[in-house]
Design a protein around this motif. Sequence first.
Motif, PDB file in Angstrom:
ATOM      1  N   TRP A 151      58.535  71.014  68.752  1.00 49.13           N
ATOM      2  CA  TRP A 151      57.999  70.561  70.048  1.00 49.13           C
ATOM      3  C   TRP A 151      57.628  71.743  70.939  1.00 49.13           C
ATOM      4  N   GLY A 152      58.559  72.710  71.013  1.00 52.44           N
ATOM      5  CA  GLY A 152      58.271  73.885  71.824  1.00 52.44           C
ATOM      6  C   GLY A 152      57.536  74.931  71.015  1.00 52.44           C
ATOM      7  N   ILE A 153      57.208  76.032  71.677  1.00 55.66           N
ATOM      8  CA  ILE A 153      56.567  77.144  70.981  1.00 55.66           C
ATOM      9  C   ILE A 153      57.654  77.946  70.282  1.00 55.66           C
ATOM     10  N   GLU A 154      57.444  78.151  68.991  1.00 53.54           N
ATOM     11  CA  GLU A 154      58.424  78.897  68.219  1.00 53.54           C
ATOM     12  C   GLU A 154      57.881  80.289  67.931  1.00 53.54           C
ATOM     13  N   TYR A 155      58.700  81.314  68.194  1.00 53.13           N
ATOM     14  CA  TYR A 155      58.364  82.653  67.708  1.00 53.13           C
ATOM     15  C   TYR A 155      59.100  82.821  66.401  1.00 53.13           C
ATOM     16  N   ARG A 156      58.344  83.026  65.341  1.00 55.05           N
ATOM     17  CA  ARG A 156      58.958  83.087  64.035  1.00 55.05           C
ATOM     18  C   ARG A 156      58.668  84.449  63.421  1.00 55.05           C
ATOM     19  N   VAL A 157      59.712  85.207  63.189  1.00 52.47           N
ATOM     20  CA  VAL A 157      59.534  86.546  62.638  1.00 52.47           C
ATOM     21  C   VAL A 157      60.048  86.548  61.206  1.00 52.47           C
ATOM     22  N   ASP A 158      59.150  86.753  60.244  1.00 51.01           N
ATOM     23  CA  ASP A 158      59.603  86.972  58.872  1.00 51.01           C
ATOM     24  C   ASP A 158      59.129  88.361  58.450  1.00 51.01           C
ATOM     25  N   LEU A 159      59.278  88.672  57.184  1.00 51.67           N
ATOM     26  CA  LEU A 159      58.974  90.029  56.732  1.00 51.67           C
ATOM     27  C   LEU A 159      57.532  90.419  57.043  1.00 51.67           C
ATOM     28  N   LEU A 160      56.603  89.472  56.827  1.00 51.90           N
ATOM     29  CA  LEU A 160      55.189  89.811  56.982  1.00 51.90           C
ATOM     30  C   LEU A 160      54.881  90.190  58.425  1.00 51.90           C
ATOM     31  N   ASN A 161      55.264  89.321  59.388  1.00 56.82           N
ATOM     32  CA  ASN A 161      54.841  89.693  60.734  1.00 56.82           C
ATOM     33  C   ASN A 161      55.733  90.762  61.357  1.00 56.82           C
ATOM     34  N   ALA A 162      56.973  90.897  60.891  1.00 61.33           N
ATOM     35  CA  ALA A 162      57.768  92.038  61.355  1.00 61.33           C
ATOM     36  C   ALA A 162      57.073  93.330  60.934  1.00 61.33           C
ATOM     37  N   PHE A 163      56.545  93.331  59.722  1.00 60.86           N
ATOM     38  CA  PHE A 163      55.812  94.503  59.221  1.00 60.86           C
ATOM     39  C   PHE A 163      54.577  94.772  60.081  1.00 60.86           C
ATOM     40  N   VAL A 164      53.836  93.706  60.417  1.00 61.99           N
ATOM     41  CA  VAL A 164      52.629  93.884  61.233  1.00 61.99           C
ATOM     42  C   VAL A 164      53.004  94.372  62.635  1.00 61.99           C
ATOM     43  N   LEU A 165      54.094  93.827  63.193  1.00 61.58           N
ATOM     44  CA  LEU A 165      54.542  94.276  64.519  1.00 61.58           C
ATOM     45  C   LEU A 165      54.869  95.762  64.500  1.00 61.58           C
ATOM     46  N   VAL A 166      55.586  96.181  63.450  1.00 59.92           N
ATOM     47  CA  VAL A 166      55.943  97.598  63.350  1.00 59.92           C
ATOM     48  C   VAL A 166      54.682  98.441  63.203  1.00 59.92           C
ATOM     49  N   LEU A 167      53.762  97.980  62.387  1.00 61.07           N
ATOM     50  CA  LEU A 167      52.520  98.731  62.173  1.00 61.07           C
ATOM     51  C   LEU A 167      51.766  98.916  63.486  1.00 61.07           C
ATOM     52  N   VAL A 168      51.564  97.816  64.210  1.00 64.98           N
ATOM     53  CA  VAL A 168      50.794  97.887  65.452  1.00 64.98           C
ATOM     54  C   VAL A 168      51.488  98.798  66.457  1.00 64.98           C
ATOM     55  N   SER A 169      52.782  98.564  66.666  1.00 65.96           N
ATOM     56  CA  SER A 169      53.435  99.281  67.760  1.00 65.96           C
ATOM     57  C   SER A 169      53.736 100.726  67.392  1.00 65.96           C
ATOM     58  N   LEU A 170      54.020 100.984  66.121  1.00 68.37           N
ATOM     59  CA  LEU A 170      54.363 102.356  65.736  1.00 68.37           C
ATOM     60  C   LEU A 170      53.137 103.264  65.785  1.00 68.37           C
ATOM     61  N   VAL A 171      52.028 102.812  65.218  1.00 69.64           N
ATOM     62  CA  VAL A 171      50.811 103.637  65.234  1.00 69.64           C
ATOM     63  C   VAL A 171      50.382 103.874  66.679  1.00 69.64           C
ATOM     64  N   THR A 172      50.487 102.828  67.517  1.00 65.46           N
ATOM     65  CA  THR A 172      50.117 102.993  68.921  1.00 65.46           C
ATOM     66  C   THR A 172      51.064 103.958  69.620  1.00 65.46           C
ATOM     67  N   ALA A 173      52.365 103.837  69.318  1.00 62.79           N
ATOM     68  CA  ALA A 173      53.339 104.700  69.988  1.00 62.79           C
ATOM     69  C   ALA A 173      53.085 106.165  69.651  1.00 62.79           C
ATOM     70  N   VAL A 174      52.723 106.435  68.392  1.00 59.18           N
ATOM     71  CA  VAL A 174      52.451 107.819  68.008  1.00 59.18           C
ATOM     72  C   VAL A 174      51.173 108.317  68.683  1.00 59.18           C
ATOM     73  N   SER A 175      50.152 107.446  68.784  1.00 58.85           N
ATOM     74  CA  SER A 175      48.871 107.877  69.352  1.00 58.85           C
ATOM     75  C   SER A 175      48.928 108.037  70.865  1.00 58.85           C
ATOM     76  N   MET A 176      49.838 107.317  71.506  1.00 57.61           N
ATOM     77  CA  MET A 176      49.800 107.166  72.962  1.00 57.61           C
ATOM     78  C   MET A 176      49.729 108.474  73.754  1.00 57.61           C
ATOM     79  N   PRO A 177      50.500 109.530  73.403  1.00 59.23           N
ATOM     80  CA  PRO A 177      50.421 110.755  74.215  1.00 59.23           C
ATOM     81  C   PRO A 177      48.998 111.296  74.305  1.00 59.23           C
ATOM     82  N   PHE A 178      48.183 111.009  73.284  1.00 58.82           N
ATOM     83  CA  PHE A 178      46.787 111.452  73.260  1.00 58.82           C
ATOM     84  C   PHE A 178      46.017 110.910  74.450  1.00 58.82           C
ATOM     85  N   ALA A 179      46.385 109.695  74.889  1.00 60.84           N
ATOM     86  CA  ALA A 179      45.557 108.984  75.863  1.00 60.84           C
ATOM     87  C   ALA A 179      45.418 109.751  77.170  1.00 60.84           C
TER      88      ALA A 179
END
Lengths: 497, 121
Positions: free
Chosen positions: A71-99
């Motif tokens: 009924w409500g909105i579910e946030y569901r984290v399994d291996l696949l999207n945990a991996f995507v979350l890490v990919l997005v945030s880690l690459v961005t975190a490393v690049s960020m000082p460049f900005a």
Amino acid sequence: MKSVAAHLPALQVVVPLLGALLAGFLRRGAAAFALALAVTWAVAAIACMLLWQVLQGGPISYALGGWPPPWGIEYRVDLLNAFVLVLVSLVTAVSMPFAHRSVAFEIEGYRHAWFYCMYLLCLTGLLGIAITGDAFNAFVFLEISSLSTYVLIALGRDRRALLAAFQYLVMGTIGATFYVIGVGFLYLVTGSLNMVDMAQRIGAAPPEHARAVIAGLAFLTVGVSLKLALFPLHAWLPNAYAYAPSFATAFLAATATKVAVYLLLRFFFTVFGAAIDFQALPVSQVILGLSVIAMLAASLIAVFEADLKRMLAYSSVAQIGYITLGIGIADQAGLTGSIAHLFNHALMKAALFLAVGAVFFRIGSVKLHDLAGIGRKMPLTAAAVAVAGFSLIGSPGTAGFISKWYLAVGALETGRWPLVLAIVASSLIAVAYVGRMIEVVWFRPASALAESAREPPLSMLLPILALAAATVWFGIDTRLTAGVAGKAAAMLLGGLK
Amino acid sequence: MQALRSVVDHYNYLITIFLMMAGLYAVIARGNMVKKLVGLGIFQTSVYLLYIGPGKIIGGTAPIIDPAFTLYSNPLPHVLILTAIVVGVATLALGLALVVRINEAYGTIEEDEIFRRDRET
């Protein structure tokens, strides 16, 4: 501490969302940058903790606002999207000082805070798409990330950036609307928006609803393919990447298309694959055909581009072809290659686009003929370009090799050996454009502009070197990439009907 | 008779399909950027209808629990489309803002003309 750990899925999205608001209010560019940096690193830490939790204890289901799914909105984290979350945030975190330096150089002062505001909103949207288990919630996040992306692109200096942003706005909105139409069909059949619940209800739906389900699948596939720039729906991408500010290009190239690919995987495997006999549909043939054309045609166009940013943009279209190729192959090795390539391609494209941004910072041009001989003036940056370039080709010892190896194995195991030829052919064309880039940068006599170049400041150089080093690291140690990707692929395939 | 009946029964879907195609056609065929945005708006609006139409249950009342009624219309599509309308408004506003900026930069909002001027420089 324990109570915070339980709310990590919500914090993953709420932290950057509030950060975006604050950055908008701060007005001063330096303060907004400091905030954006802090938020990005916090987000990366949250994503890593989530991946750790999932690796330890299996999928996490988080009921937003206490309303239980479906009924409500579910946030569901399994291996696949945990991996995507890490990919997005880690690459961005490393690049960020460049900005910091790059944005200060390329964008008018009074717009700096807005740039970081838009960047954080875009990050919010991308992380939201990756973490949510609700199909309509994913649409809202898709539009949050898209709208902020249009603004990021329009902040480019060239007036063609405005045109690129407008064209992407039109294409992106059509794509997102196709997505909603697709979700609408599924909602009419199932009465549910929760992806897992949807899958069960589609499976149980009476046979006369099959046509609506197929129509929904078609709309979803086209809509998401527009966002991930699958050939021939990639027309918006080269201009958008070419005219956006350097940091925005690197950020978008590394993350935005990857998250769209994730959404496609989620619908193909978790929703449709679990509900209907997916193999009976010609989906994989279509995806394979388009992927092969993307790999070959986009690479060929890249060979003849005179503008380095456009060349890398076309190379991105080709690399996305590899990723979707693995989805089309759809066996253990192919999917592993596909998911691992999400990460590997993010690393190398971020490194390349950041290096291009550093060159622009020094000489104010990214035309290949202006870059002649610049390697002798900026040896570290140019070395990073060479390493990331080799990874694009897929030479052994780099991350690109790992994903291509899995893709080729997947193609052979499913008896589709012509795909291996296509992978090799596309790699050979990549040799041509990467070789041309390296030849110009290192071996030509220096151009007038290149004479005055020198290495960029440390805050720009370190992210580039770190990302280039990571492409080598993940070419040797594949526990995080191929290891987790393999488990995620097994999970996706295990859910198939 | 059968065909006519199926048309009448599904008229809301036919309107949706017509609006969808008309909007998409305007986006593709028009060179004027404001007209493109109008087309885009029509295209998005058709989706609102797609959702809201089926939410109405024939004979159902407003979804407020009352012992006198047992059949209710589905309120969820309205909520979803409220969100989609907000997204549509934001898209349109941003699109128009971009058109204003393009007009300042190029002096025109005709796509062909803009491409021509870019080729010349």
